[in-house]
Structures are given as structure tokens and as C-alpha cells.
Motif scaffolding. Structure first.
Motif, PDB file in Angstrom:
ATOM      1  N   VAL A 167       1.780   3.816  -3.364  1.00 19.19           N
ATOM      2  CA  VAL A 167       2.622   4.270  -4.467  1.00 19.19           C
ATOM      3  C   VAL A 167       1.783   4.790  -5.629  1.00 19.19           C
ATOM      4  CG1 VAL A 167       4.314   3.549  -6.193  1.00 19.19           C
ATOM      5  CG2 VAL A 167       4.511   2.739  -3.838  1.00 19.19           C
ATOM      6  N   LEU A 168       0.744   4.055  -5.994  1.00 18.63           N
ATOM      7  CA  LEU A 168      -0.056   4.452  -7.148  1.00 18.63           C
ATOM      8  C   LEU A 168      -0.870   5.708  -6.870  1.00 18.63           C
ATOM      9  CD1 LEU A 168      -1.259   0.978  -8.471  1.00 18.63           C
ATOM     10  CD2 LEU A 168       0.614   2.407  -9.291  1.00 18.63           C
ATOM     11  N   LEU A 169      -1.368   5.857  -5.652  1.00 19.72           N
ATOM     12  CA  LEU A 169      -2.082   7.081  -5.304  1.00 19.72           C
ATOM     13  C   LEU A 169      -1.150   8.280  -5.376  1.00 19.72           C
ATOM     14  CD1 LEU A 169      -4.278   5.945  -2.267  1.00 19.72           C
ATOM     15  CD2 LEU A 169      -5.051   6.467  -4.579  1.00 19.72           C
ATOM     16  N   THR A 170       0.052   8.124  -4.852  1.00 22.19           N
ATOM     17  CA  THR A 170       1.024   9.219  -4.875  1.00 22.19           C
ATOM     18  C   THR A 170       1.363   9.600  -6.309  1.00 22.19           C
ATOM     19  OG1 THR A 170       1.977   8.511  -2.766  1.00 22.19           O
ATOM     20  CG2 THR A 170       3.319   9.954  -4.134  1.00 22.19           C
ATOM     21  N   ALA A 171       1.596   8.608  -7.162  1.00 19.42           N
ATOM     22  CA  ALA A 171       1.972   8.880  -8.549  1.00 19.42           C
ATOM     23  C   ALA A 171       0.833   9.527  -9.317  1.00 19.42           C
ATOM     24  CB  ALA A 171       2.399   7.578  -9.232  1.00 19.42           C
ATOM     25  N   SER A 172      -0.398   9.110  -9.057  1.00 19.47           N
ATOM     26  CA  SER A 172      -1.532   9.611  -9.831  1.00 19.47           C
ATOM     27  C   SER A 172      -1.816  11.084  -9.562  1.00 19.47           C
ATOM     28  CB  SER A 172      -2.785   8.792  -9.529  1.00 19.47           C
ATOM     29  OG  SER A 172      -3.258   9.048  -8.223  1.00 19.47           O
ATOM     30  N   GLU A 173      -1.461  11.561  -8.369  1.00 21.39           N
ATOM     31  CA  GLU A 173      -1.713  12.966  -8.045  1.00 21.39           C
ATOM     32  C   GLU A 173      -0.919  13.906  -8.944  1.00 21.39           C
ATOM     33  OE1 GLU A 173      -0.926  13.472  -3.937  1.00 21.39           O
ATOM     34  OE2 GLU A 173      -2.618  12.247  -3.288  1.00 21.39           O
ATOM     35  N   LEU A 174       0.150  13.403  -9.557  1.00 18.58           N
ATOM     36  CA  LEU A 174       1.003  14.227 -10.403  1.00 18.58           C
ATOM     37  C   LEU A 174       0.707  14.025 -11.883  1.00 18.58           C
ATOM     38  CD1 LEU A 174       4.371  13.450  -8.564  1.00 18.58           C
ATOM     39  CD2 LEU A 174       2.788  15.344  -8.114  1.00 18.58           C
ATOM     40  N   THR A 175      -0.276  13.199 -12.212  1.00 21.38           N
ATOM     41  CA  THR A 175      -0.458  12.758 -13.591  1.00 21.38           C
ATOM     42  C   THR A 175      -1.575  13.480 -14.336  1.00 21.38           C
ATOM     43  OG1 THR A 175       0.331  10.572 -12.933  1.00 21.38           O
ATOM     44  CG2 THR A 175      -0.803  10.718 -15.034  1.00 21.38           C
ATOM     45  N   LEU A 176      -2.610  13.923 -13.644  1.00 22.80           N
ATOM     46  CA  LEU A 176      -3.776  14.507 -14.306  1.00 22.80           C
ATOM     47  C   LEU A 176      -3.856  15.998 -13.997  1.00 22.80           C
ATOM     48  CD1 LEU A 176      -6.348  11.678 -13.536  1.00 22.80           C
ATOM     49  CD2 LEU A 176      -5.226  12.145 -15.722  1.00 22.80           C
ATOM     50  N   PRO A 177      -3.264  16.849 -14.843  1.00 21.82           N
ATOM     51  CA  PRO A 177      -3.288  18.287 -14.592  1.00 21.82           C
ATOM     52  C   PRO A 177      -4.683  18.867 -14.784  1.00 21.82           C
ATOM     53  CG  PRO A 177      -2.350  17.847 -16.745  1.00 21.82           C
ATOM     54  CD  PRO A 177      -2.541  16.514 -16.083  1.00 21.82           C
ATOM     55  N   ALA A 197      -6.583   1.771 -10.852  1.00 22.91           N
ATOM     56  CA  ALA A 197      -8.016   1.483 -10.928  1.00 22.91           C
ATOM     57  C   ALA A 197      -8.323   0.110 -10.349  1.00 22.91           C
ATOM     58  CB  ALA A 197      -8.482   1.564 -12.377  1.00 22.91           C
ATOM     59  N   ARG A 198      -7.488  -0.869 -10.680  1.00 25.85           N
ATOM     60  CA  ARG A 198      -7.729  -2.224 -10.186  1.00 25.85           C
ATOM     61  C   ARG A 198      -7.441  -2.327  -8.686  1.00 25.85           C
ATOM     62  NH1 ARG A 198      -8.835  -5.299 -14.418  1.00 25.85           N
ATOM     63  NH2 ARG A 198      -8.226  -4.476 -16.449  1.00 25.85           N
ATOM     64  N   ALA A 199      -6.405  -1.629  -8.231  1.00 28.75           N
ATOM     65  CA  ALA A 199      -6.092  -1.651  -6.807  1.00 28.75           C
ATOM     66  C   ALA A 199      -7.220  -1.023  -5.995  1.00 28.75           C
ATOM     67  CB  ALA A 199      -4.780  -0.921  -6.546  1.00 28.75           C
ATOM     68  N   LEU A 200      -7.739   0.100  -6.465  1.00 26.58           N
ATOM     69  CA  LEU A 200      -8.831   0.767  -5.752  1.00 26.58           C
ATOM     70  C   LEU A 200     -10.095  -0.082  -5.746  1.00 26.58           C
ATOM     71  CD1 LEU A 200      -8.430   4.460  -6.980  1.00 26.58           C
ATOM     72  CD2 LEU A 200      -8.197   3.653  -4.631  1.00 26.58           C
ATOM     73  N   TYR A 248     -10.358  -3.533  -6.156  1.00 29.43           N
ATOM     74  CA  TYR A 248     -10.319  -4.913  -5.687  1.00 29.43           C
ATOM     75  C   TYR A 248      -9.608  -5.126  -4.362  1.00 29.43           C
ATOM     76  CZ  TYR A 248     -11.628  -5.620 -10.572  1.00 29.43           C
ATOM     77  OH  TYR A 248     -12.249  -5.549 -11.777  1.00 29.43           O
ATOM     78  N   VAL A 249      -8.825  -4.169  -3.909  1.00 29.20           N
ATOM     79  CA  VAL A 249      -8.061  -4.387  -2.695  1.00 29.20           C
ATOM     80  C   VAL A 249      -8.999  -4.519  -1.499  1.00 29.20           C
ATOM     81  CG1 VAL A 249      -7.772  -1.949  -2.077  1.00 29.20           C
ATOM     82  CG2 VAL A 249      -6.029  -3.610  -1.406  1.00 29.20           C
ATOM     83  N   VAL A 250      -8.648  -5.400  -0.576  1.00 30.34           N
ATOM     84  CA  VAL A 250      -9.455  -5.603   0.629  1.00 30.34           C
ATOM     85  C   VAL A 250      -9.217  -4.439   1.587  1.00 30.34           C
ATOM     86  CG1 VAL A 250      -9.869  -7.106   2.609  1.00 30.34           C
ATOM     87  CG2 VAL A 250      -9.355  -8.097   0.362  1.00 30.34           C
ATOM     88  N   ASP A 251     -10.300  -3.878   2.097  1.00 28.45           N
ATOM     89  CA  ASP A 251     -10.186  -2.691   2.936  1.00 28.45           C
ATOM     90  C   ASP A 251      -9.569  -2.994   4.292  1.00 28.45           C
ATOM     91  OD1 ASP A 251     -10.981  -0.673   1.329  1.00 28.45           O
ATOM     92  OD2 ASP A 251     -12.932  -0.341   2.265  1.00 28.45           O
ATOM     93  N   SER A 252      -8.767  -2.066   4.746  1.00 28.95           N
ATOM     94  CA  SER A 252      -8.311  -1.982   6.129  1.00 28.95           C
ATOM     95  C   SER A 252      -8.484  -0.520   6.507  1.00 28.95           C
ATOM     96  CB  SER A 252      -6.843  -2.395   6.248  1.00 28.95           C
ATOM     97  OG  SER A 252      -6.010  -1.457   5.567  1.00 28.95           O
ATOM     98  N   GLU A 253      -8.227  -0.178   7.753  1.00 25.44           N
ATOM     99  CA  GLU A 253      -8.350   1.224   8.153  1.00 25.44           C
ATOM    100  C   GLU A 253      -7.401   2.097   7.342  1.00 25.44           C
ATOM    101  OE1 GLU A 253      -7.978   1.986  12.279  1.00 25.44           O
ATOM    102  OE2 GLU A 253      -9.568   0.604  12.877  1.00 25.44           O
ATOM    103  N   GLU A 254      -6.162   1.589   7.115  1.00 28.55           N
ATOM    104  CA  GLU A 254      -5.182   2.370   6.384  1.00 28.55           C
ATOM    105  C   GLU A 254      -5.586   2.558   4.934  1.00 28.55           C
ATOM    106  OE1 GLU A 254      -4.544  -0.292   8.171  1.00 28.55           O
ATOM    107  OE2 GLU A 254      -3.362   0.465   9.870  1.00 28.55           O
ATOM    108  N   ILE A 255      -6.084   1.495   4.310  1.00 34.39           N
ATOM    109  CA  ILE A 255      -6.482   1.582   2.904  1.00 34.39           C
ATOM    110  C   ILE A 255      -7.704   2.471   2.747  1.00 34.39           C
ATOM    111  CG2 ILE A 255      -7.494   0.241   1.019  1.00 34.39           C
ATOM    112  CD1 ILE A 255      -5.572  -1.983   1.677  1.00 34.39           C
ATOM    113  N   ALA A 256      -8.673   2.341   3.653  1.00 32.07           N
ATOM    114  CA  ALA A 256      -9.857   3.191   3.587  1.00 32.07           C
ATOM    115  C   ALA A 256      -9.475   4.659   3.730  1.00 32.07           C
ATOM    116  CB  ALA A 256     -10.844   2.794   4.686  1.00 32.07           C
ATOM    117  N   GLU A 257      -8.548   4.939   4.636  1.00 29.38           N
ATOM    118  CA  GLU A 257      -8.098   6.315   4.812  1.00 29.38           C
ATOM    119  C   GLU A 257      -7.369   6.822   3.565  1.00 29.38           C
ATOM    120  OE1 GLU A 257      -5.263   9.002   7.803  1.00 29.38           O
ATOM    121  OE2 GLU A 257      -5.548   6.862   8.168  1.00 29.38           O
ATOM    122  N   ALA A 258      -6.535   5.971   2.985  1.00 38.16           N
ATOM    123  CA  ALA A 258      -5.808   6.366   1.775  1.00 38.16           C
ATOM    124  C   ALA A 258      -6.763   6.614   0.616  1.00 38.16           C
ATOM    125  CB  ALA A 258      -4.796   5.286   1.396  1.00 38.16           C
TER     126      ALA A 258
END
Length: 206
Positions: A70-80, A111-114, A116-126
Motif C-alpha cells: 500500500v505504501l509503495l503504491t501511494a508513494s509513487e503518486l506523491t513525489l512529482p 521509510a520505516r517499513a522499507l 525494518y520489514v523482514v525480507d521475503s521474496e515478495e517484499i524483496a521484489e516489491a
């Protein structure tokens, strides 16, 4: 006919799945804004979105996957992309916008999610997809500077962007020192000076 609980996640371009995704994304953004990323839980998201817990787990797998998506999707629209007419102006505008974004619940949560989150294949890909998208989105800043003669043709655009954002994230997450206009000006001036005197990029060897 009901979907089995262990069914593999299905991505469909529209219909019910799209509505569920939209509702869940909206619920996560509301929750992060109201109470911070560390307090977001699946039961609360389920209640806000009107979607069963099992559907959320089937689609995203874990709380961390959901929040990061969710946060990755939202951030793509935030920094023109800025276009001030100079490399210094563009990098200053981008840095200032990033600092402002990190001071919001969504930016801080990402920033905190990126970090501190524990990596999985899906998270690493995201994560990789997110950063590659951001680098490509900001490459025109460097390309325009090269065309104007402000930077040499072999300037490493990715490195320039990394040099810009790393100290900002460092101050936000670790030292908690303010990133004010003087800091941004010093940072941008130093990066441009370094890029102008950097040795030419060497071709990658096979």
C-alpha cells in the motif's frame, strides 16, 4: 461457490478483486495516517474495509506485505518530477519534497517499513521494483543537466539520486536531526561538485 482458504492469490484487472484491493488500500492509508504504521493490524483493516481477514491474508500473506504494498503504491503518486531549469534547483526541489513527505504519516511509515520489514521474496521484489521505478522517474533530472552542460555526459544518475536521498533518510530514521534549507543546499552543492569531478564510468565486464 466459495474460494478455498488455501487458494493462490489471483490478480484480476477489475471486478470484485479490484474493489477489494481498493477498499483495503484505502483502509490501510487511513489507519497509518491516524495511528502510525507500527499500530496497523489486520483486524482493524478488515473492519475498516469490510473485507474478511482470510481474504486479506490470502491476497497479501502477511501484515508486512500488505503495508509495504500500500505504501509503495501511494508513494509513487506523491513525489512529482521537478523542472526548475537548473540541476541545483531540480535536486533542491526534489530533496525538499522528499523531506516533507517523510514528515507525513505515510512517508514516515514507508521509510520505516522499507528499513525494518523482514525480507521475503515478495517484499524483496516489491522493494527492488519500487527503487527501480524511482530511479527511472528521476533520471530526467540528470539527463536535462547533461544537456544543459551542468553535468558530464557519463554522469551516473542512479548514484547521484542515491547520494541525495541517503543523508535525508539517515537524518530522518537515525539521527533525527533537522533537514533544513541550509542542509539541502549544502547537500545538493556537494553532490553536483562530486558528479562533475567523478572519474568516467567503466564498462561492465562480462
Amino acid at each position: 461457490m466459495t474460494e478455498p482458504e488455501n487458494a493462490a492469490p489471483q490478480r484480476r484487472p477489475g471486478g470484485r478483486a479490484a474493489k477489494v484491493t481498493e477498499a483495503v488500500h484505502r483502509a490501510v492509508l487511513e489507519a497509518v495516517t491516524e495511528q502510525g504504521v507500527e499500530n496497523v493490524g489486520i483486524p482493524d483493516i478488515s473492519r475498516r474495509a469490510g473485507v474478511r481477514d482470510s481474504s486479506i491474508y490470502r491476497r497479501w500473506g502477511t501484515r508486512e506485505n500488505l503495508i509495504l504494498d500500500v505504501l509503495l503504491t501511494a508513494s509513487e503518486l506523491t513525489l512529482p518530477l521537478p523542472d526548475t531549469g537548473t540541476a541545483h534547483g531540480d535536486l533542491t526541489a526534489f530533496a525538499t519534497a522528499l523531506i516533507g513527505y517523510l514528515d507525513t504519516p505515510l512517508g514516515d511509515g514507508l521509510a520505516r517499513a522499507l528499513a525494518y520489514v523482514v525480507d521475503s521474496e515478495e517484499i524483496a521484489e516489491a522493494r527492488n521494483t519500487f527503487w527501480e521505478t524511482r530511479y527511472r522517474a528521476n533520471q530526467p533530472i540528470i539527463d536535462r543537466a547533461v544537456v544543459r552542460g551542468e553535468l558530464p555526459p557519463d554522469t551516473d544518475g542512479r548514484l547521484a539520486i542515491e547520494l541525495l536521498i541517503a543523508p535525508i533518510h539517515f537524518r530522518h530514521l537515525l539521527t533525527r536531526r533537522p533537514a533544513d534549507a541550509a542542509f539541502v543546499d549544502t547537500l545538493v552543492t556537494s553532490i553536483l561538485g562530486a558528479m562533475r569531478t567523478a572519474p568516467a564510468k567503466r564498462p561492465h565486464r562480462a
